[in-house]
Design a protein around this motif. Structure first.
Motif, PDB file in Angstrom:
ATOM      1  N   SER A  94       6.054  10.506 -10.498  1.00  0.00           N
ATOM      2  CA  SER A  94       5.679  10.330  -8.853  1.00  0.00           C
ATOM      3  C   SER A  94       4.184  10.421  -8.435  1.00  0.00           C
ATOM      4  O   SER A  94       3.471  10.888  -9.953  1.00  0.00           O
ATOM      5  CB  SER A  94       6.470  10.864  -7.904  1.00  0.00           C
ATOM      6  OG  SER A  94       6.393  12.161  -8.472  1.00  0.00           O
TER       7      SER A  94
ATOM      8  N   LYS B  91       1.027   4.441  -7.213  1.00  0.00           N
ATOM      9  CA  LYS B  91       2.159   2.690  -6.451  1.00  0.00           C
ATOM     10  C   LYS B  91       0.829   2.363  -6.263  1.00  0.00           C
ATOM     11  O   LYS B  91       0.060   2.062  -6.328  1.00  0.00           O
ATOM     12  CB  LYS B  91       2.616   3.458  -5.156  1.00  0.00           C
ATOM     13  CG  LYS B  91       3.432   2.425  -4.322  1.00  0.00           C
ATOM     14  CD  LYS B  91       4.008   2.504  -3.327  1.00  0.00           C
ATOM     15  CE  LYS B  91       4.719   4.084  -3.439  1.00  0.00           C
ATOM     16  NZ  LYS B  91       5.742   3.592  -1.860  1.00  0.00           N
TER      17      LYS B  91
ATOM     18  N   LYS C 261       0.149  -1.091  -4.880  1.00  0.00           N
ATOM     19  CA  LYS C 261       0.104  -2.117  -3.391  1.00  0.00           C
ATOM     20  C   LYS C 261      -1.036  -2.786  -3.600  1.00  0.00           C
ATOM     21  O   LYS C 261      -2.309  -3.277  -4.275  1.00  0.00           O
ATOM     22  CB  LYS C 261      -0.336  -1.208  -2.588  1.00  0.00           C
ATOM     23  CG  LYS C 261       0.238   0.617  -2.353  1.00  0.00           C
ATOM     24  CD  LYS C 261       0.670   0.477  -1.064  1.00  0.00           C
ATOM     25  CE  LYS C 261       0.963   1.841  -0.597  1.00  0.00           C
ATOM     26  NZ  LYS C 261       0.288   3.140   0.298  1.00  0.00           N
TER      27      LYS C 261
ATOM     28  N   TRP D 226      -2.703   2.879  -5.423  1.00  0.00           N
ATOM     29  CA  TRP D 226      -3.126   3.847  -4.814  1.00  0.00           C
ATOM     30  C   TRP D 226      -2.008   5.431  -5.402  1.00  0.00           C
ATOM     31  O   TRP D 226      -1.045   5.602  -6.092  1.00  0.00           O
ATOM     32  CB  TRP D 226      -1.303   4.163  -3.626  1.00  0.00           C
ATOM     33  CG  TRP D 226      -1.524   5.690  -3.143  1.00  0.00           C
ATOM     34  CD1 TRP D 226      -1.845   5.780  -2.124  1.00  0.00           C
ATOM     35  CD2 TRP D 226      -0.492   6.213  -3.040  1.00  0.00           C
ATOM     36  NE1 TRP D 226      -1.229   7.302  -1.165  1.00  0.00           N
ATOM     37  CE2 TRP D 226      -0.634   7.337  -2.176  1.00  0.00           C
ATOM     38  CE3 TRP D 226       0.719   6.803  -3.847  1.00  0.00           C
ATOM     39  CZ2 TRP D 226       0.262   8.429  -2.025  1.00  0.00           C
ATOM     40  CZ3 TRP D 226       2.211   7.798  -3.845  1.00  0.00           C
ATOM     41  CH2 TRP D 226       1.038   8.694  -2.830  1.00  0.00           C
TER      42      TRP D 226
ATOM     43  N   SER E 111      -1.597   9.405  -5.282  1.00  0.00           N
ATOM     44  CA  SER E 111      -1.576  10.714  -3.796  1.00  0.00           C
ATOM     45  C   SER E 111      -3.269  11.993  -4.123  1.00  0.00           C
ATOM     46  O   SER E 111      -3.307  12.347  -5.783  1.00  0.00           O
ATOM     47  CB  SER E 111      -0.621  11.769  -4.795  1.00  0.00           C
ATOM     48  OG  SER E 111       0.003  12.715  -4.065  1.00  0.00           O
TER      49      SER E 111
ATOM     50  N   GLU F 261      -6.565   5.022  -2.150  1.00  0.00           N
ATOM     51  CA  GLU F 261      -5.966   3.542  -2.992  1.00  0.00           C
ATOM     52  C   GLU F 261      -7.539   3.481  -3.181  1.00  0.00           C
ATOM     53  O   GLU F 261      -8.356   3.727  -2.531  1.00  0.00           O
ATOM     54  CB  GLU F 261      -5.797   3.047  -1.527  1.00  0.00           C
ATOM     55  CG  GLU F 261      -4.332   2.874  -1.254  1.00  0.00           C
ATOM     56  CD  GLU F 261      -3.737   1.977  -0.339  1.00  0.00           C
ATOM     57  OE1 GLU F 261      -4.635   0.526  -0.136  1.00  0.00           O
ATOM     58  OE2 GLU F 261      -3.055   1.614   0.467  1.00  0.00           O
TER      59      GLU F 261
ATOM     60  N   GLU G 195       9.201  -0.426 -15.134  1.00  0.00           N
ATOM     61  CA  GLU G 195       9.017   0.548 -14.280  1.00  0.00           C
ATOM     62  C   GLU G 195       7.755   0.874 -15.295  1.00  0.00           C
ATOM     63  O   GLU G 195       7.823   1.446 -15.428  1.00  0.00           O
ATOM     64  CB  GLU G 195      10.556   1.629 -14.984  1.00  0.00           C
ATOM     65  CG  GLU G 195      10.288   2.285 -13.592  1.00  0.00           C
ATOM     66  CD  GLU G 195      11.781   3.170 -14.014  1.00  0.00           C
ATOM     67  OE1 GLU G 195      11.614   5.199 -13.107  1.00  0.00           O
ATOM     68  OE2 GLU G 195      12.092   3.473 -14.472  1.00  0.00           O
TER      69      GLU G 195
END
Length: 407
Positions: free
Chosen positions: A113, A116, A118, A127, A129, A133, A147
């Protein structure tokens, strides 16, 4: 299957500052837990990761680093420790884990996690955390239905930033043919990088210009005062010259290994001890620059991906042994033609070795539980000189055939 895809990041000045700060904070966390490791008994990666929440109470900077990133820092420390112990068990002389100074810790990893991909206005961004971005050069698409498991952000010595996406594909690799029809044996060397049984001879990559630029840059660096601004600028130039060499070599190896993995059903190579060959006296730079170990690793995983049989055989005697009758003949390195005194078979030295490698590879595959009733001829090219002679166990050392003349 698991693969890594590497993309160039294009961070803004604000992102660049945040990435540099995150790497340095992870370095300090690594050193903190290394300090604990050296003074605390019976620790593990799991027990130390449980201390991270309490650590954030007095180390406020850690609140600006994603929790998975911090966990991977601790895991990295214990992975390094496990590698060190493994080398010691294998007889290597090893020391202890070292404190990481600035400049020697260059990456951090997100797992599961905190990341991501985008697509904003037709442009792909990554992106992350706590960072934001970041635009990246998305030079090739990811396979369908993959995945993304991990994202490793790394700064190269040149100063460029890259994102390495660790992906997992849901599908199994292509099924390998039961009776391979297109088979090839590959002999690697220095003068000719690869010589195969189809008669293809690939010349070694010419890196003389790149090496000359690197040597010139290193001489300029040696004249600078260590640690000065000019030294730092020239150090980056040296890193860029090293990157040029590395990128050109890896591009060559990727294309060559990809060709063999896609064009053939069975690829046989020598099981070389590349590291041991480099350590031999004389001509070690050319052996190291050939990067045989890297080529074989690339070829192996690409064969697995493409559904191609990959067989590595014992390299002992492949050059000396005659591909026609099996008689071993000593020949110095400067003799580039094989001429058998027993049967008169003549061939290029490397071509003869490639045929022997193919013979051993097919024999090894047949002996690994595959149907030995399959005619060997179906797995060999039509113009095979004599390699079919030794791929099946018989009462005699070889199945001899009259040589078809000089090749």
């Amino acid at each position: 299957m698991n693969y890594n895809y590497r993309y160039r990041l294009r961070p803004s000045d604000a992102h660049l500052e945040q990435l540099t700060w995150t790497v340095d904070t992870c370095r300090q966390v690594y050193n903190h837990f290394l300090h604990r490791l050296n003074r605390t008994d019976d620790t593990s990666a799991y027990s130390e990761q449980k201390l991270l929440p309490s650590l954030k109470k007095w180390w406020d900077d850690l609140k600006d680093v994603h929790s998975k990133v911090l966990q991977k820092v601790v895991q990295r420390l214990y992975d390094n420790l496990s590698t060190l112990r493994g080398r010691k068990e294998n007889g290597y002389r090893v020391g202890t884990l070292k404190w990481k100074p600035p400049g020697e810790y260059r990456s951090f990893t997100y797992s599961q996690s905190g990341f991501k991909l985008k697509n904003t206005s037709g442009r792909t961004r990554l992106w992350l955390s706590k960072i934001g971005e970041i635009p990246l050069t998305f030079h090739r698409d990811l396979p369908n239905d993959v995945e993304i498991k991990t994202v490793t952000v790394k700064q190269e010595p040149t100063g460029n930033w890259y994102a390495v996406l660790g992906v997992e594909t849901p599908d199994d690799p292509s099924e390998k043919p039961e009776n391979p029809e297109r088979c090839v044996g590959i002999d690697v060397g220095i003068l000719k990088y690869a010589h195969d049984t189809d008669g293809n001879a690939v010349e070694s990559l010419d890196l003389s210009d790149e090496r000359e630029r690197l040597e010139r840059a290193q001489r300029d660096l040696s004249r600078k005062e260590h640690g000065s601004a000019n030294w730092q600028k020239q150090r980056k130039v040296v890193a860029e010259r090293h990157a040029e060499l590395k990128n050109k070599r890896r591009d060559f190896l990727h294309k060559l290994s990809n060709y063999y993995a896609r064009e053939y059903d069975l690829v046989t190579v020598e099981d070389l001890d590349a590291k041991g060959l480099v350590e031999l006296p004389g001509n070690s730079r050319n052996r190291a620059g050939a990067a045989w170990g890297t080529f074989l690793r690339m070829l192996e995983y690409k064969c697995e991906r493409e559904g191609t049989h990959f067989v590595a055989v014992d390299p002992a005697g492949t050059t000396k042994e005659c591909a026609s009758c099996g008689v071993s003949t000593d020949k110095p390195l400067w003799v580039r033609e094989h001429s058998c005194p027993a049967c008169g078979f003549k061939a290029d030295r490397d071509a003869n070795a490639a045929w022997n490698i193919l013979s051993r590879g097919i024999k090894k595959r047949l002996g690994a539980g595959h149907s030995e009733s399959t005619p060997v001829e179906t797995a060999l090219p039509v113009d095979t000189p004599v390699s079919a002679k030794r791929v099946v166990e018989t009462g005699s050392p070889t199945l001899k055939r009259e040589p078809s003349g000089e090749r």
